[in-house]
Design an enzyme around this catalytic site. Structure first.
Site, PDB file in Angstrom:
ATOM      1  N   LYS A   1       2.847   6.675   5.308  1.00 32.01           N
ATOM      2  CA  LYS A   1       2.015   5.529   4.890  1.00 32.01           C
ATOM      3  C   LYS A   1       2.502   4.170   5.151  1.00 32.01           C
ATOM      4  O   LYS A   1       3.725   3.986   5.533  1.00 32.01           O
ATOM      5  CB  LYS A   1       2.146   5.558   3.269  1.00 32.01           C
TER       6      LYS A   1
ATOM      7  N   SER B   1      -6.477   3.297   3.990  1.00 28.55           N
ATOM      8  CA  SER B   1      -5.909   2.704   2.880  1.00 28.55           C
ATOM      9  C   SER B   1      -6.842   1.979   1.975  1.00 28.55           C
ATOM     10  O   SER B   1      -6.692   0.847   1.640  1.00 28.55           O
ATOM     11  CB  SER B   1      -4.574   1.575   3.286  1.00 28.55           C
TER      12      SER B   1
ATOM     13  N   SER C   1       0.856  -1.148   0.030  1.00 26.91           N
ATOM     14  CA  SER C   1       0.099  -0.050  -0.174  1.00 26.91           C
ATOM     15  C   SER C   1       0.783   1.497  -0.090  1.00 26.91           C
ATOM     16  O   SER C   1       0.330   2.361  -0.039  1.00 26.91           O
ATOM     17  CB  SER C   1      -0.984   0.141   1.275  1.00 26.91           C
TER      18      SER C   1
ATOM     19  N   LYS D   1      -0.068   3.834  -2.619  1.00 30.65           N
ATOM     20  CA  LYS D   1      -0.820   4.677  -2.548  1.00 30.65           C
ATOM     21  C   LYS D   1      -0.180   6.104  -2.394  1.00 30.65           C
ATOM     22  O   LYS D   1      -0.961   7.318  -2.638  1.00 30.65           O
ATOM     23  CB  LYS D   1      -2.110   4.548  -1.529  1.00 30.65           C
TER      24      LYS D   1
END
Length: 453
Positions: free
Chosen positions: A230, A128, A68, A71
């Protein structure tokens, strides 16, 4: 004269010895912050965000799965579209069947539904949300594949030479690769190029409908100076985290990839921050550190960027990137969760015998939380496989509706008969009654659970 020369030689020898001792000490201190039992997936880097200097690195240029962390690039291109006026925070983003079908974590918007760009941003930095990432991709790139080509082209313009994107969310794709160094580059670029939007990354939670969605980044508010960025996890990548940290005039960006658990990843990140923040420069180098980093030696954290990246935003890439890689299929389905004897007083363990969809088992559950320090929790399952325990957290969250809106999923290990098991729990309940009431609601949905403290 001989005595003078002898004295000079003696002082020179002492100086060389002192320098050697200092270099050895620095080498030892650098090695000391690497995990003693790091997995083959492990990679890490700490970069001084003021100067672009690498403070610590380990396998920083080795190819890794970003999960992720992907992202971050989705958000970079979204911020770029906001800055250019192509999008507004209030612009509606529609969800296609493709976007709505993405596995959790997700907002759960049905095909044909829509949310605003700002809601999509909040959902990416906190929950997320995979469905929101795909919806943004289709809005900005015309298709998920088209947007992935834009992402890779942008990576090249930022000097991320070891990165290839194949989707906007980070769900498993063997062709999607990056490096710890590239992720540090992107982390610095997000703050350098979009200071007007960077505060989104420090969002602790946001309300969507009746749900309060918490940020997966558990270092926010717990480690001094952390203001984003993140988390990420897939079975192939391990537990990933990019952190931006400020302490007075000092700023660093640190990356940990391939952590064995969320807890150990967070602990290692906290150790990196504690060790290397005091060694960061308190003086800003001036201008865009991302663009200037290429002026350093071959150990530059962000190489060959000066010619690629202007002082402000990099130009928007064309519809197609300069390189193509054929993506392979997603990984096959995982094994089923087997029953085992983890009986406790007044406890009923639920075994998960339903096959887990491949992509669900490979992604972050609702939170990559460490074990809550206090309060009450509820346990919903246990398994000898952490992947399956975490997949059950995801499944339970989806089935529970709003019952677990304010809860945080996590796993706890215990050993029995020489085997390590993983308890799947949800924390965040202030009182025993809160936990009991949540269990009652879950049992009405045929989800067995019990309260623990």
């Amino acid at each position: 004269m001989r005595q003078v020369l002898a004295g000079i030689a003696h002082r020179t020898l002492l100086s060389c010895r002192s320098t050697l001792v200092l270099l050895l000490a620095l080498a030892v201190s650098g090695a000391a912050v690497a995990p003693s039992h790091a997995s083959a997936k492990y990679a890490a880097i700490v970069v001084d965000a003021n100067t672009g200097k690498t403070l610590f690195s380990s396998s920083a240029d080795a190819p890794r799965y970003p999960a992720s962390l992907t992202k971050m690039m989705t958000l970079y291109l979204t911020f770029e579209a906001l800055a250019s006026g192509e999008l507004k925070p209030s612009t509606k983003i529609s969800f296609s069947k493709n976007a709505a079908a993405e596995p959790p974590t997700k907002l759960g918007v049905k095909a044909g539904g829509s949310i605003t760009v700002e809601t999509a941003i909040y959902s990416l930095v906190t929950k997320s949300a995979n469905d929101a990432a795909t919806a943004l991709a289709e809005k900005l790139g015309g298709s998920e594949d088209g947007f992935a080509r834009q992402m890779t082209a942008k990576a090249r313009q930022l000097g991320m030479t070891g990165t290839i994107f194949r989707n906007a969310h980070g769900l498993p794709n063997p062709a999607q690769r990056s490096t710890a160094r590239d992720m540090a580059t992107l982390g610095i670029a997000l703050r350098e190029h979009f200071p007007q939007y960077y505060s989104y990354f420090s969002t602790r939670s946001f309300k969507y409908g009746k749900q309060r969605l918490a940020n997966h980044n558990r270092l926010l508010g717990r480690v001094k100076g952390v203001d984003g960025i993140k988390t990420g996890y897939t079975r192939a990548s391990g537990f990933n985290l990019v952190s931006s940290v400020s302490d007075g005039n000092r700023r660093i960006v640190a990356v940990v990839m391939g952590g064995q658990t969320a807890k150990s990843r967070d602990a290692h990140m906290a150790e990196l921050i504690r060790t290397w923040m005091p060694k960061a420069s308190a003086k800003r180098g001036g201008g865009d550190v991302v663009a200037k980093a290429s002026k350093e030696s071959g150990n530059s954290p962000i190489r060959a960027l000066a010619a690629l990246l202007p002082g402000k935003n990099a130009p928007k890439p064309p519809a197609r990137a300069e390189e193509e890689v054929v993506a392979e299929a997603d990984e096959p389905a995982t094994t089923e969760m087997t029953e085992q004897g983890d009986a406790e007083p007044e406890a009923v363990e639920q075994a998960y015998a339903e096959p887990i969809p491949a992509r669900m088992a490979d992604i972050d559950p609702i939170n990559t939380a460490s074990v809550p320090a206090s309060g009450w929790s509820i346990q919903v399952a246990s398994s000898p496989s952490e992947v399956e325990a975490r997949a059950f957290l995801t499944k339970t969250t989806r089935q529970a509706g709003g019952v677990l809106a304010d809860a945080s999923g996590y796993t706890v290990t215990f050993s029995k008969g020489g085997v390590t098991y993983y308890r799947a729990r949800f924390g965040g309940f202030e009182t025993k009654n809160d936990a009991w009431n949540a269990c009652k609601s879950l049992k009405k949905k045929k989800i067995e659970c019990y309260a623990v403290q």
